[in-house]
Design an enzyme around this catalytic site. Structure first.
Site, PDB file in Angstrom:
ATOM      1  N   ASN A  30       0.872  -1.176   0.000  1.00  0.00           N
ATOM      2  CA  ASN A  30       0.000   0.000   0.000  1.00  0.00           C
ATOM      3  C   ASN A  30       0.914   1.231   0.000  1.00  0.00           C
ATOM      4  OD1 ASN A  30      -1.781   2.067   0.554  1.00  0.00           O
ATOM      5  ND2 ASN A  30      -2.339   1.350   2.608  1.00  0.00           N
TER       6      ASN A  30
ATOM      7  N   LYS B  39       0.150   4.223  -0.292  1.00  0.00           N
ATOM      8  CA  LYS B  39      -0.515   5.407   0.290  1.00  0.00           C
ATOM      9  C   LYS B  39      -0.285   6.628  -0.612  1.00  0.00           C
ATOM     10  CE  LYS B  39      -0.244   3.258   4.771  1.00  0.00           C
ATOM     11  NZ  LYS B  39      -0.250   3.401   6.213  1.00  0.00           N
TER      12      LYS B  39
ATOM     13  N   HIS C 243      -9.619   1.364   4.851  1.00  0.00           N
ATOM     14  CA  HIS C 243      -8.349   1.510   5.576  1.00  0.00           C
ATOM     15  C   HIS C 243      -8.577   2.455   6.759  1.00  0.00           C
ATOM     16  CE1 HIS C 243      -4.268   2.681   6.566  1.00  0.00           C
ATOM     17  NE2 HIS C 243      -3.869   1.583   5.948  1.00  0.00           N
TER      18      HIS C 243
ATOM     19  N   GLU D 192      -6.958   4.820   7.855  1.00  0.00           N
ATOM     20  CA  GLU D 192      -6.721   6.241   7.555  1.00  0.00           C
ATOM     21  C   GLU D 192      -7.932   6.861   6.868  1.00  0.00           C
ATOM     22  OE1 GLU D 192      -2.966   5.626   5.587  1.00  0.00           O
ATOM     23  OE2 GLU D 192      -2.086   5.102   7.525  1.00  0.00           O
TER      24      GLU D 192
ATOM     25  N   GLU E 249      -5.519  -4.766  10.721  1.00  0.00           N
ATOM     26  CA  GLU E 249      -4.460  -3.787  10.947  1.00  0.00           C
ATOM     27  C   GLU E 249      -4.747  -3.026  12.241  1.00  0.00           C
ATOM     28  OE1 GLU E 249      -2.462  -2.567   6.995  1.00  0.00           O
ATOM     29  OE2 GLU E 249      -4.286  -1.398   7.158  1.00  0.00           O
TER      30      GLU E 249
ATOM     31  N   GLY F 152       2.452   2.300  10.801  1.00  0.00           N
ATOM     32  CA  GLY F 152       3.436   3.369  10.629  1.00  0.00           C
ATOM     33  C   GLY F 152       4.175   3.742  11.903  1.00  0.00           C
TER      34      GLY F 152
ATOM     35  N   SER G 114       3.304  -2.056  10.350  1.00  0.00           N
ATOM     36  CA  SER G 114       4.759  -2.121  10.556  1.00  0.00           C
ATOM     37  C   SER G 114       5.364  -3.485  10.217  1.00  0.00           C
ATOM     38  CB  SER G 114       5.116  -1.707  11.993  1.00  0.00           C
ATOM     39  OG  SER G 114       4.713  -0.366  12.225  1.00  0.00           O
TER      40      SER G 114
END
Ligand code: PGA
Length: 250
Positions: free
Chosen positions: A9, A11, A96, A98, A166, A172, A212
Site C-alpha cells: 500500500n 498510500k 483503511h 486512515e 491492521e 506506521g 509495521s
C-alpha cells in the site's frame, strides 16, 4: 492452506519518476525469480496506468487504495470501481483506518464500497482493526467483530473478499502486535467469516496482517496461524524490502 498474498500500500507516495522506477524494479525482480506467494501493489491513483504498464505480463498485480460506492456520477474527485477495473486493477483496498478516521468512513459505507468493487469484478481488501485505546480497554475483539459484521460484503455473491487486520496503533509506528495477539485476532476473524460465508467459503478468505511489517519481522508474522499474507505500507516503498517480505512467505 491458502496461498499467501503480499500487498503493498503505497498510500499518498510516489511521482511518475519514483513510482515508475519502483514498479520497474519490482517487475525486474519478478522476472528473475518470483517468490512463492501472490503479489500486489496499490499505488496512488495517478500512477495506476504507468505502474500497470511496468508490471504488465508479470506476476505482480495492480490494486487501488479506495473506490466510490457508486459506479459513476456526480462525485467530484472520486474514483469508481469500474474505472479501477478499466485501469487494470484486480483488487482495491476499502475501509483503511486512515480513510475511516480522516474521511469519517463508516462500516456501512465501507461495505457499500466493497460491494461496488465486487460488482465491478474486483476483489475488495476490507480493512479492520482496533485503536490503542480500544485494545487497552479490552475491547479489541469486540471492535474487530463489529467492523467485520458491518463492512464485509453480504453473503450470497460468488466472490469472497480479502480481509486485512491492521491494529491502528501498529500502522506506521514501528510497533507490531505480538504473535499471540495476531493469532487471537485472526482466529476470531476466521470464525466470523465462516459464520458469515459458510464453512468452506469462509475458510478461503485471505486474512492479511498489516501494521509495521518489515523484512526483519515478516517471517515470524507470516508463520502465525490464519495469517494469509501481509498488507505492507512503509516497507512497500523500497523494492528490496518489499521483496524480502515476500521472500519470507513460508
Ligand atoms: P505500515 O502501514 O506498514 O507503514 O505500518 C500498513 C498499512 O497501513 O497498510
Amino acid at each position: 492452506m491458502v496461498r499467501k498474498l503480499i500487498a503493498g500500500n503505497w498510500k499518498m507516495n510516489g511521482l511518475k519518476g519514483t513510482g515508475g522506477e519502483l514498479a520497474r524494479d519490482l517487475a525486474a525482480r519478478a522476472r528473475a525469480a518470483a517468490p512463492d506467494c501472490d503479489l500486489l501493489v496499490c499505488p496512488p491513483a495517478q500512477l495506476l496506468f504507468p505502474v500497470g504498464e511496468a508490471l504488465a505480463g508479470g506476476p505482480v498485480r495492480l490494486g487501488a487504495q479506495d473506490c466510490h460506492a457508486e459506479p459513476s456520477g456526480a462525485h467530484t474527485g472520486d474514483i469508481a470501481a469500474p474505472m479501477l477495473a478499466d485501469a487494470g486493477c484486480s483488487h482495491v483496498i476499502v475501509g483503511h483506518s486512515e480513510r475511516r478516521s480522516n474521511h469519517g468512513e463508516t462500516d456501512g459505507l465501507v461495505r457499500a464500497k466493497a460491494e461496488a468493487a465486487t460488482a465491478a469484478g474486483l476483489t475488495p481488501i476490507v480493512c479492520v482493526g482496533e485503536t490503542e485505546e480500544e485494545r487497552t480497554a479490552g475491547r479489541a475483539l469486540a471492535v474487530i467483530e463489529s467492523q467485520i459484521r458491518g463492512s464485509v460484503p453480504e453473503a450470497g455473491g460468488a466472490e469472497v473478499p480479502v480481509v486485512a487486520y491492521e491494529p491502528v496503533w501498529a500502522i506506521g509506528t514501528g510497533r507490531t502486535a505480538t504473535s499471540g495477539d495476531i493469532a487471537q485476532a485472526h482466529g476470531h476473524i476466521r470464525a466470523l467469516l465462516k459464520s458469515i460465508y459458510g464453512e468452506e467459503a469462509g475458510g478461503t478468505v485471505r486474512i492479511l496482517y498489516g501494521g509495521s511489517v518489515k523484512p526483519d519481522n515478516a517471517a515470524e508474522i507470516l508463520a502465525v496461524a490464519e495469517v494469509d499474507g501481509a498488507l505492507v505500507g512503509g516497507a512497500s516503498l523500497k523494492a528490496e524490502d518489499f521483496w524480502a517480505i515476500a521472500a519470507s512467505c513460508p
